[in-house]
Design an enzyme around this catalytic site. Structure first.
Site, PDB file in Angstrom:
ATOM      1  N   TRP A 526       0.805  -1.232   0.000  1.00  0.00           N
ATOM      2  CA  TRP A 526       0.000   0.000   0.000  1.00  0.00           C
ATOM      3  C   TRP A 526       0.835   1.278   0.000  1.00  0.00           C
ATOM      4  O   TRP A 526       0.414   2.316   0.506  1.00  0.00           O
ATOM      5  CB  TRP A 526      -0.967   0.007   1.201  1.00  0.00           C
ATOM      6  N   HIS A 527       2.007   1.218  -0.601  1.00  0.00           N
ATOM      7  CA  HIS A 527       2.869   2.401  -0.660  1.00  0.00           C
ATOM      8  C   HIS A 527       2.902   3.003  -2.066  1.00  0.00           C
ATOM      9  O   HIS A 527       3.902   3.572  -2.493  1.00  0.00           O
ATOM     10  CB  HIS A 527       4.286   2.046  -0.202  1.00  0.00           C
ATOM     11  N   TYR A 528       1.819   2.863  -2.795  1.00  0.00           N
ATOM     12  CA  TYR A 528       1.769   3.389  -4.164  1.00  0.00           C
ATOM     13  C   TYR A 528       1.813   4.919  -4.144  1.00  0.00           C
ATOM     14  O   TYR A 528       1.390   5.563  -3.185  1.00  0.00           O
ATOM     15  CB  TYR A 528       0.540   2.873  -4.899  1.00  0.00           C
TER      16      TYR A 528
END
Length: 592
Positions: A526-528
């Site tokens: 979830w580090h986009y």
């Protein structure tokens, strides 16, 4: 899938008085929103907003912040010290949501696909499940809680003032960050990383330094989460108004001049009624997009700023053509190895991290697969088996199928694995993708492609990372803890292949070829980021190029994800940019 909120969480939040018998008998009014300036969007009207106006005579605001997320909350709190601020947040509050508030419910919050969930699921065209926040506090409400600063090189590349950066991090930390109490598993990971050469041991630190370290956490010693929303405690309540369930439809422009000029925004409330919030005419007033790497490029395009052909395809009036909006999307690919254990497993999220010189981070998550009452997320790192997709032919594992299952909520998840997960995340991926609109409904996710491992250098680093993690889980220190015999690496990879949940076709040789294993088992952490990149869509001070009175301040402006986990830097950036804006506008009178 039915998900239950734990009602006792509400009882923990109820105020009590111990001062006297009379006060005990007096029933105190419970405010689920915690702060007096937080209201539902349906309370908005010209008359009710006038007390927050810039000049006391109209209903306009000096700053309108779209998105009360990880960066938006500290930004709004800072700006409110001197100016009127309106925050429009599409989700609710985190304070009484048990799925947000407690570490033990971390996976349940992500698995909740209801309309009121704090997370909104989406699937990239790569076939990888993902999530975006839909709650005041943003991603800090649904993430694994790890807190670690960016390295000095990132700060320098960003062109930031290092002195102000170093002042802004502690502003965040003294309110919501804690030192974790290491579980035995996290200690085993620490010792194993050191055994295989991820040195030195840097102890407990917020700083990003090569070697093995213990980082901060936004979970306190009772397992309660503290989010970016709590940074609103810094705000001036006389100048801040936060509306929840306020979904912005578009940014409004005056196009009569030589350059488009923002005049306000249109949003809908929780009842579906539309409202218009106006920006003050005072010099320096701005709308600030802080809706994240999915929401900010989406909002720019819905408002008429973006690739001309795309806007015309959906019959959106073109305010400003910019082919770079939605481009440069990246997500740090993550792969996991499942490690069985005969020893009892405690629940823990990220506490220990190995920061390698090859640009790979090694972390661990434990204990979210044993309690009969818990529900696993379908994002791969938490679920060992998904009855639905394991029986689905590869050709049918399309993103459309996943979205259909999310809507119908018919997937059944099982918990048959006793052990934990070692995670390796690729820092600074070179592979890039893009984001585009599916329709003009802001409630629907845009389409996004991350192109995991498209660049060969990313794939090679993943192979090296899997080799490193294989050494960690077969190290003497680790085996002493798990009480398991040393396993063949291919058997461990096979277990991970069976456990991994994504919609990517699986190959027969994905345990023989580590490169194939990387591609087939990739998931997200979830580090986009990207979509409104500095130099392409915004200037270094985050002003949107080609228009007046509009900025973007969030992870969509990043060319790379900062540090091992970005939330620390996103919160810092909210404070940092707020201070920069105030000092630019008021000089020494800003008082910050």
């Amino acid at each position: 899938m039915a998900l239950k909120l734990f009602l006792f969480a509400l009882l923990l939040c109820l105020p009590t008085s111990l001062s006297s018998t009379a006060s005990k008998e007096k029933k105190l009014k419970f405010n689920p929103y915690r702060y007096s300036f937080i209201e539902k969007a349906s309370t908005f009207s010209s008359s009710s907003s006038s007390s927050f106006s810039s000049n006391g005579q109209d209903s306009s605001y000096d700053y309108i912040v779209i998105g009360g997320g990880t960066a938006g909350c500290p930004l709004a709190a800072t700006l409110s010290q001197n100016f009127s601020v309106l925050v429009l947040e599409r989700g609710g509050v985190p304070f009484t949501n048990a799925n947000v508030s407690f570490l033990r419910n971390f996976h349940i919050g992500l698995a909740d696909t209801s309309a009121s969930s704090a997370s909104q699921a989406f699937v990239s065209t790569d076939g990888v499940f993902n999530a975006r926040a839909r709650v005041l506090g943003g991603g800090s409400c649904i993430n694994a809680g790890f807190y670690s600063r960016a390295d000095d090189a990132f700060v320098k590349r960003s062109g930031w003032d290092p002195k102000l950066v170093k002042e802004s991090y502690p502003w965040v930390e003294r309110v919501i960050v804690h030192q974790p109490k290491l579980t035995l598993w996290q200690k085993a990971l620490r010792d194993s990383l050191l055994e295989v050469g991820v040195r030195p041991f840097n102890g407990f630190t917020y700083d990003h330094v090569s070697g093995t370290k213990v980082g901060g956490t936004i979970f306190d010693r009772f397992g309660r989460r503290h989010t970016s929303a709590e940074l609103l405690a810094y705000a001036n309540p006389q100048k801040l108004r936060v509306l929840i369930y306020a979904t912005v439809q578009k940014i409004v422009f005056d196009t009569s001049g030589t350059r488009p000029r923002v005049t306000g925004v249109i949003f809908k409330d929780e009842k579906g009624n539309q409202h218009q919030a106006l920006l003050s005419n005072r010099k320096g007033s701005e709308v600030i997009l802080s809706s994240g790497a999915m929401g900010s490029p989406q909002m720019l395009m819905l408002s008429g700023i973006g690739p001309k052909k795309e806007l015309q395809r959906l019959k959106i009036p073109v305010v400003l053509e910019n082919e770079h909006v939605g481009k440069g999307m990246a997500d740090n690919p993550m792969n996991t190895i499942l490690v069985p254990s005969k020893a009892p497993i405690e629940q823990s999220l990220i506490q220990t991290v190995g920061i390698t010189k090859m640009g790979v981070y090694v972390e661990a998550s434990t204990g979210f697969g044993q309690s009969p009452q818990s529900i696993h997320t379908h994002y791969g790192i938490m679920s060992d088996k998904n009855e639905l997709f394991s029986a689905t032919p590869a050709k049918q594992r399309r993103p459309e199928a996943a979205q259909a299952f999310i809507r119908r909520k018919k997937y059944q998840l099982h918990e048959a694995f006793n052990g934990s997960f070692i995670l390796e995340k690729l820092a600074y991926p070179l592979s890039r993708g893009h984001l585009s609109l599916v329709n003009t409904n802001v409630d629907d996710n845009p389409s996004v492609t991350f192109n995991y491992f498209k660049h060969p250098a990313d794939l090679q680093r993943c192979v090296e990372a899997i080799r490193l993690v294989s050494k960690v889980v077969t190290s003497k220190r680790f085996l002493n803890y798990t009480q398991c015999e040393k396993q063949d690496v291919h058997k461990m990879l096979s277990l991970s292949v069976k456990a991994n949940i994504n919609l990517r076709p699986k190959q027969l040789n994905d345990t023989e070829s580590m490169a194939q294993f990387c591609k087939d088992t990739v998931v997200t952490i979830w580090h986009y980021h990207g979509g409104c990149l500095v130099g392409k869509v915004v200037s270094p001070n985050r002003r949107v190029l080609g228009v007046d009175r509009l900025r973007v301040i969030d992870g969509s402006t990043f060319h790379e994800s900062p540090g091992t986990n970005p939330q620390a830097t996103l919160m810092m950036m909210g404070r940092y940019m707020g201070v920069k804006i105030l000092r630019k506008r008021l000089g020494d009178k800003a008082g910050v």
